[in-house]
Design a protein around this motif. Structure first.
Motif, PDB file in Angstrom:
ATOM      1  N   GLN A 187       8.457  -1.016 -10.214  1.00 19.30           N
ATOM      2  CA  GLN A 187       9.615  -1.373 -11.112  1.00 19.30           C
ATOM      3  C   GLN A 187      10.845  -0.613 -10.474  1.00 19.30           C
ATOM      4  O   GLN A 187      12.098  -0.921 -11.354  1.00 19.30           O
ATOM      5  N   ASN A 215      16.112  -1.631  -9.724  1.00 23.09           N
ATOM      6  CA  ASN A 215      15.026  -2.273  -9.195  1.00 23.09           C
ATOM      7  C   ASN A 215      14.302  -2.123  -8.013  1.00 23.09           C
ATOM      8  O   ASN A 215      13.238  -2.384  -7.705  1.00 23.09           O
ATOM      9  N   ASP A 249      13.711  -2.323  -3.990  1.00 25.70           N
ATOM     10  CA  ASP A 249      13.550  -3.272  -3.029  1.00 25.70           C
ATOM     11  C   ASP A 249      13.424  -4.693  -4.060  1.00 25.70           C
ATOM     12  O   ASP A 249      12.498  -4.718  -4.733  1.00 25.70           O
ATOM     13  N   PRO A 250      14.456  -5.826  -3.734  1.00 28.15           N
ATOM     14  CA  PRO A 250      14.444  -6.867  -4.549  1.00 28.15           C
ATOM     15  C   PRO A 250      13.160  -8.051  -4.081  1.00 28.15           C
ATOM     16  O   PRO A 250      13.232  -9.045  -4.665  1.00 28.15           O
ATOM     17  N   ARG A 251      12.455  -7.583  -3.023  1.00 31.91           N
ATOM     18  CA  ARG A 251      11.672  -8.855  -2.376  1.00 31.91           C
ATOM     19  C   ARG A 251      10.388  -8.610  -3.485  1.00 31.91           C
ATOM     20  O   ARG A 251      10.076  -7.878  -4.197  1.00 31.91           O
ATOM     21  N   PRO A 252       9.783  -9.781  -3.558  1.00 27.20           N
ATOM     22  CA  PRO A 252       8.472  -9.798  -4.319  1.00 27.20           C
ATOM     23  C   PRO A 252       7.419  -8.726  -4.209  1.00 27.20           C
ATOM     24  O   PRO A 252       7.358  -8.406  -2.967  1.00 27.20           O
ATOM     25  N   CYS A 253       6.904  -8.444  -5.054  1.00 29.05           N
ATOM     26  CA  CYS A 253       5.496  -7.365  -5.102  1.00 29.05           C
ATOM     27  C   CYS A 253       4.578  -7.857  -4.304  1.00 29.05           C
ATOM     28  O   CYS A 253       4.294  -9.111  -4.370  1.00 29.05           O
ATOM     29  N   GLU A 299       5.754  -5.741  -1.869  1.00 31.77           N
ATOM     30  CA  GLU A 299       6.986  -5.385  -0.941  1.00 31.77           C
ATOM     31  C   GLU A 299       8.117  -5.180  -2.043  1.00 31.77           C
ATOM     32  O   GLU A 299       9.308  -5.761  -1.995  1.00 31.77           O
ATOM     33  N   CYS A 300       7.935  -4.340  -3.087  1.00 29.98           N
ATOM     34  CA  CYS A 300       8.926  -4.331  -4.164  1.00 29.98           C
ATOM     35  C   CYS A 300       9.262  -2.954  -4.635  1.00 29.98           C
ATOM     36  O   CYS A 300       8.272  -1.803  -4.294  1.00 29.98           O
ATOM     37  N   GLU A 350      11.954   2.882   0.331  1.00 27.78           N
ATOM     38  CA  GLU A 350      11.447   1.686  -0.231  1.00 27.78           C
ATOM     39  C   GLU A 350      10.974   0.475   0.744  1.00 27.78           C
ATOM     40  O   GLU A 350      11.254   0.617   2.028  1.00 27.78           O
ATOM     41  N   PRO A 351       9.870  -0.396   0.336  1.00 28.63           N
ATOM     42  CA  PRO A 351       9.245  -0.448  -0.966  1.00 28.63           C
ATOM     43  C   PRO A 351       8.269   0.639  -0.779  1.00 28.63           C
ATOM     44  O   PRO A 351       8.119   1.652  -0.159  1.00 28.63           O
TER      45      PRO A 351
END
Length: 404
Positions: A239, A258, A260-264, A266-267, A287-288
């Protein structure tokens, strides 16, 4: 002189004015160039403390024998002995003999006898069903160089991070422990809440400090966010980054970014440290999770601006922040464990804190899993010490200062 009047070295006024303008512009250009570059790094001399680890994970700097010098505790994931190396000769000693899958440790003098106790977690696995997660307190005997006495505090599957913290600023610390994931978490998204537990010395009863972080919780670090004696917790997870602080008897949680804005998966964020550039506070992060990026967060207005300093890491893990050159501006040290492993130093340029320069400190010599910045040699200069994963080593990078 052949009847001609002596003119000396006078230059016509127009030419002199043009030269003056050229000189001023040259000086301005050179000064601007200097301001747009980072200060010169100190020189470092490598020393190998040991090459005998199996798979290094964490390094703890602590004075275990009361001589005023920082010794090194080595957390070795694949070893069964928890060991320390005595400064300055780096003699190896055993703290505990039954410590398989050790993962994290931290130290504080619980009983006030001048020798800190060691809290550590072992029997770690990422799958909660296969992880015992022992949380243990070690206390020295009459000879600190002999194995210490162990007392089990708790068992929590995937027990992963252990930290002492002084939340009230009164010199009384409590022990925090964070599992990596919640009990129901499974890859790749690890969809479950993961708690942070608190233990008070004496009764050692498990309390929940925070229970609503979700996914992977990789790091909890004590920080001095407001400049007071009180310590807060900086947590890095799927998160992103979160600050937790004790106010009027309650733990208050504040989301900072938040990550790294990539989808989990890789977040979010994996590691985080607080640093300062003069009066400006920044956050350094990897990150991530086990990621490829070294990131800094700078306060721009009321927001934190995310700046990626490097995106070429593989399995990033080691992160430290400190003022290596004594100019009041902290540097970032970051390393990774994957293929092509390197250890690098990042410096903000003088005139633009949004621009950073990278210097490779060690190219291929250590698969750094953890680094610390502190004066190890006692000469007043902050050194860098790192522990290697697949390289199985501990290296000290002695700060020799700048060449005169």
């Amino acid at each position: 002189m052949n009847g001609m009047p002596y003119m000396g070295s006078r230059i016509p006024a127009a030419v002199s004015h043009q030269c003056w303008i050229f000189l001023c512009r040259t000086i301005t250009f050179l000064c601007a160039g200097m301001l747009l570059r980072a200060a010169e790094l100190p020189h470092f001399r490598e020393q190998t403390v040991t090459k005998g680890l199996k798979y290094g994970y964490q390094i703890v700097l602590v004075d275990l024998n009361g001589d005023g010098k920082k010794d090194l505790i080595a957390i070795d994931e694949r070893a069964t002995e928890l060991v320390w190396f005595e400064n300055p000769g780096w003699q190896r000693h055993v703290l505990a003999t039954n410590a398989p899958r050790q993962i994290n440790a931290d130290c504080w003098d619980v009983d006030g006898d001048g020798i800190p106790e060691v809290a550590f977690a072992c029997q770690f696995e990422t799958n909660p069903e296969k992880s015992i997660g022992n949380l243990v307190l070690l206390k020295h005997g009459s000879d600190i160089r002999q194995p210490w006495t162990a007392m089990e505090i708790d068992r929590v599957p995937t027990a992963h991070r252990v930290r002492w913290i002084d939340p009230e600023g009164k010199g009384k610390k409590v022990l925090l422990m964070a599992p990596l994931v919640g009990m129901k978490a499974r890859p790749p998204l690890y969809e479950d809440n993961v708690p942070i537990y608190l233990y008070r010395p004496g009764d050692w009863k498990r309390e929940i400090l925070c229970g609503d972080i979700r996914g992977i919780l990789h790091a909890i670090n004590p920080v001095n966010w407001d400049g007071s004696a009180r310590q807060q917790v900086l947590a890095a997870s799927f998160q992103g980054l979160r600050r937790l602080e004790l106010k009027k008897g309650r733990w208050i949680s504040t989301d900072l970014t938040n990550g790294d804005p990539r989808p989990c998966p890789e977040c979010g964020s994996s590691e985080a440290r607080i640093g300062r550039l003069g009066k400006i506070r920044f956050i350094a992060a990897i990150e991530p999770w086990h990621g490829n990026q070294v990131v800094t967060y700078l306060p721009i207005g009321k927001q934190l601006k995310r700046i990626v300093l490097d995106d070429g890491m593989v399995n990033g893990h080691a992160l430290a922040v400190g003022d290596l050159d004594g100019d009041g501006r902290d540097e970032i040290v970051a390393g990774f464990r994957g293929k092509g492993y390197r250890l690098s130093v990042f410096q903000a340029v003088q005139a633009d804190v949004k621009r950073w320069e990278k210097t490779v400190l060690d190219d291929g010599g250590i698969a750094a899993a953890d680094c610390k910045i502190e004066d190890i040699t006692g000469d007043g200069n902050p050194d860098i010490v790192c522990i290697g994963a697949s390289t199985g080593n501990i290296k000290l990078y002695e700060n020799l200062g700048r060449k005169r």
